[in-house]
Design an enzyme around this catalytic site. Structure first.
Site, PDB file in Angstrom:
ATOM      1  N   ASP A   1     -12.783   7.814   0.066  1.00 26.89           N
ATOM      2  CA  ASP A   1     -14.023   7.453  -0.624  1.00 26.89           C
ATOM      3  C   ASP A   1     -13.788   7.397  -2.123  1.00 26.89           C
ATOM      4  OD1 ASP A   1     -14.646  10.128  -1.861  1.00 26.89           O
ATOM      5  OD2 ASP A   1     -14.623  10.723   0.246  1.00 26.89           O
TER       6      ASP A   1
ATOM      7  N   GLU B   1      19.542  -2.970   9.650  1.00 23.19           N
ATOM      8  CA  GLU B   1      18.168  -2.567   9.299  1.00 23.19           C
ATOM      9  C   GLU B   1      18.125  -1.958   7.892  1.00 23.19           C
ATOM     10  OE1 GLU B   1      16.076  -1.405  13.549  1.00 23.19           O
ATOM     11  OE2 GLU B   1      17.647  -0.086  12.749  1.00 23.19           O
TER      12      GLU B   1
END
Ligand code: DGJ
Length: 724
Positions: A530, A610
């Site tokens: 928030d 990777e």
């Protein structure tokens, strides 16, 4: 800009107008909020009130002119005829709960003072216009504050209540915002969910009655974010009216849309009044949190861009507001509680080799915390695991060429902790009744000054004990048994609000003592995502769900109000630990790129190929930083597109844009993916990195692009458009 006319006020931002007036009775009548209009006087906006509908209550007996139930009001109370959702309810010392606040005074000024108790927006340049309207109900004084952030098209509101009487009163509710609108059938969009499943968008057309969005969890919660949109059924990402509202508050909140019998709709937002009863002694004042309001006629994207700018410029503070934030590697999904200095350093080394800049040790470093059943409250390093303490570990990480960060969960206490054995009354509990755990822990009574003082000392010591550059501040359960041993029985209705005020106090203490530390909020992921938390921590871990495909939806929901620079997003291992799904490493990184980019997996287990890919991803992150963290963000797909999700970042100077696409489903006989492009300068030429084609911004903006290859489910693609 704010203008005071003979009988009212006009608040103008760059593209919007907000207007209200003072009625003869002293009530404030809301007149207009929407696209900017030129008004020299209020007449054209005034609704005629020349008869009293049916059995409504006449406010003015003499003229029988007004029924408050049939008015659009700036603030309303119960008991004088308005039977809709009230803005304020205060129980006076005589037990009456009818309130009637009427106009007393007003003042226009500039600049914004910080709240005494709460986080709020700020304006460093003192440019914000400020209107204070003072209302009175006998000895109660109410100040309505309006702040105009012209360039963001944002108006914020807050309410202050002051008891000037000689007796205590009890606040049952005090909202932060009320918006009364003509008509009904508005669509109220809310963002709901649960742990690991946050921010699901829900559109509800409210034709009659009341629809509410609320948290009663003690936090703003993953159940229902305080951010709400008000729009029409025909509103899309780029067209139509959209109002966005949010509350700068991290506790129980409440948003309601109430449709009345007279073709009007009311929206209110504020602290959740459920179980609230806040005592206000003579001379005391109560600050309601600040609410944020914006309007756009350019659909949801237009509204989101206003909000993103506002959060980035007027809520997020401190050193990290504009400074480039580092790529982090978090130990949680690599090690969980199984940490030792050796294991952590091995992990950090693997990170260093591929470009990680910040190494974060998550849970498990203190007390005897080998699982989630103990030690919260005992914030002392477990030297069996970390023989060199935090200092030793941070120095080793530093030697590797990375900075060091740490996980904490200050607001919690384990039953099995020295702190609980010493101070059982510091936890929320009701004497003589069983306490209830959530994630095997209790909640500290943060409303107590002694608890906040203790935590301030303890964490000042922890944060100062080593060169700590980052803190992840977690909070892992909803509040229950909310009862404070420090308050008398008749003040227990204050506990939930006092809790969050205590959290803010502690955060302010630490943020101001350690201004260089980058704080990241967390509440089991997005349980407290928030605007209040963003005042202390410029970024928040938005979900414990790291599955890239689920994250598409979670981050999509989050993007409506919260800027991408605030959304914690990490690349994790496959099969994913929450869903068991595998998606390509490239997709995981592309999704995390639409957030505060980082990694959360055991990098040592990656193949050489990777690892090379990760190196490249980190380079790309840096290359696109100005776009992803400072550019304008556009959602390119409407919510009903279940086939793929696409979004775009356009640089502030419009020099280039980055478009990202992720395919969600797979069908035989697949359709090509056609993506719209937005926000380029019509009259400039842009080259597409996919095929080298050069076209005008206008053409890209209108014709979009069909991707040159079919994507399989879970596959992603990204490309840039650069000014030629
Ligand atoms: C919940 C957080 O969201 C996770 O990322 C992790 O930090 C755990 N808590 C640690 O207990």
């Amino acid at each position: 800009m704010i203008k005071k006319l003979e009988n009212g006020f006009i608040l103008n931002t760059k593209n919007t107008t907000y207007a209200f007036r003072v009625l003869k009775t002293g009530h404030l009548e809301h007149l207009y909020y929407g696209k900017k209009i030129a008004i020299e006087n209020m007449e054209p906006l005034i609704e005629q009130h020349n008869f009293m509908p049916g059995n409504t209550v006449a406010y003015n007996q003499e003229t029988m002119e007004y029924s408050l139930e049939n008015m659009r009001l700036e603030m309303s109370s119960y008991g004088k005829g308005d039977v809709r959702e009230p803005f304020v309810e205060v129980v006076k010392s005589d037990g009456s709960f009818t309130n009637d606040f009427t106009y007393a005074d007003s003042e226009i000024s500039w600049g914004k003072q910080p709240f005494e108790t709460l986080p709020g927006s700020y304006d460093e340049d003192g440019n914000v216009d400020h209107l204070t309207v003072t209302l009175k109900d006998n000895d109660l004084v109410m100040e309505l504050h309006y702040y105009v952030y012209e360039n963001c098209d944002v108006i914020t509101r807050t309410t202050v209540l002051i008891n000037k009487g000689k007796e205590k009163v009890n606040i049952k509710r005090l909202m932060s915002m009320q918006l009364d609108m003509f008509g009904m059938n508005y669509v109220m969009t809310t963002f709901n969910g649960s742990w690991a499943n946050e921010m699901n968008r829900h559109d509800t057309k409210v034709a009659a009655g009341r629809f509410t969005n609320y948290s009663y969890a003690g936090t703003s919660s993953n159940r229902a974010n305080p951010f709400v949109m008000i729009s029409r059924e025909e509103t899309t990402e780029d067209f139509g009216e959209c109002i966005g509202t949010n509350l700068i508050y991290s506790g129980n909140h409440y948003e309601a849309m109430d449709v009345c019998s007279f073709n009007k709709t009311r929206f209110v937002s504020g602290i959740n009044p459920q179980s609230m009863s806040y005592g206000l002694l003579p001379g005391e004042k109560f600050e309601a949190p600040e609410s944020v309001l914006t309007y756009s006629k350019k659909g949801y994207n237009g509204m989101s861009q206003n909000m993103h700018k506002f959060v980035r410029e007027h809520i997020v503070r401190g050193k990290w507001k504009y400074k480039e934030r580092p790529v982090l590697l978090n130990s949680w999904e690599a090690n969980y509680f199984d940490i030792t200095e050796e294991k952590l350093i091995n992990l950090a080394k693997a990170g260093k080799d591929i470009g990680i800049e910040l190494f974060v040790m998550d849970d498990g470093w203190f007390g005897k915390r080998n699982n989630d059943k103990s030690s919260l409250g005992d914030w002392f390093v477990n030297t069996d695991k970390l023989p060199g303490s935090l200092k030793g570990l941070s120095e080793k990480v530093d030697k590797l060429g990375m900075s060091f960060g740490l996980w904490v969960e200050p607001e919690m206490i384990s039953e099995d902790s020295d702190l609980f054995r010493k101070h059982p009354d510091w936890a929320f509990r009701i004497q003589g009744r069983e306490m209830h755990e959530g994630r095997n822990q209790y909640v500290l009574d943060m409303g107590r000054d002694d608890v906040v003082a203790y935590l301030t000392d303890v964490f000042t010591a922890v944060l100062g004990s080593a060169d700590i550059k980052y803190i992840k501040w977690d909070m892992n359960r909803n509040i229950s048994d909310a009862n404070s041993a420090a308050l008398p029985p008749n003040r227990q209705g204050e506990v939930m609000h006092r809790y969050i005020l205590g959290v803010y106090k502690l955060m302010e203490n630490l943020v101001s003592t350690f201004p260089n530390i980058l704080f990241e909020g967390c509440s089991g992921g997005g349980g407290r995502f928030d605007a209040g938390m963003l005042y202390y921590s410029p970024q928040i871990w938005c979900s414990d769900n790291t599955d890239a495909m689920n994250r598409l939806d979670i981050q999509y929901g989050t993007s409506f109000f919260y800027p991408i620079s605030s959304v914690g997003a990490h690349v994790s291992a496959c099969p994913n630990h929450q869903t068991g799904r595998s998606v390509p490493l490239s997709t995981r990184a592309d999704v995390a790129l639409a957030g505060r980019f980082g990694y959360e997996l055991d990098l040592r287990l990656l193949s050489d190929e990777e690892k090379a890919q990760v190196k490249e991803q980190i380079k790309e992150f840096h290359d696109y930083y100005d776009l992803t963290h400072e550019g304008d963000y556009y959602r390119l797909t409407e919510r009903d597109n279940t086939s793929f999700t696409a979004w775009e970042f356009v640089a502030k100077n419009k020099e280039r844009a980055l478009v990202e696409v992720v395919k969600k489903d797979a069908w035989g006989n697949p359709l090509p993916v056609h993506v719209t492009i937005k926000g380029l300068e019509d009259n400039s030429m842009y080259v597409c990195s996919l095929n080298g084609i050069k076209r005008s911004g206008k053409t890209w903006n209108h014709a979009g692009i069909t991707l040159p290859k079919f994507l399989s489910a879970g596959e992603s693609m990204k490309f840039t458009l650069t000014k030629a």
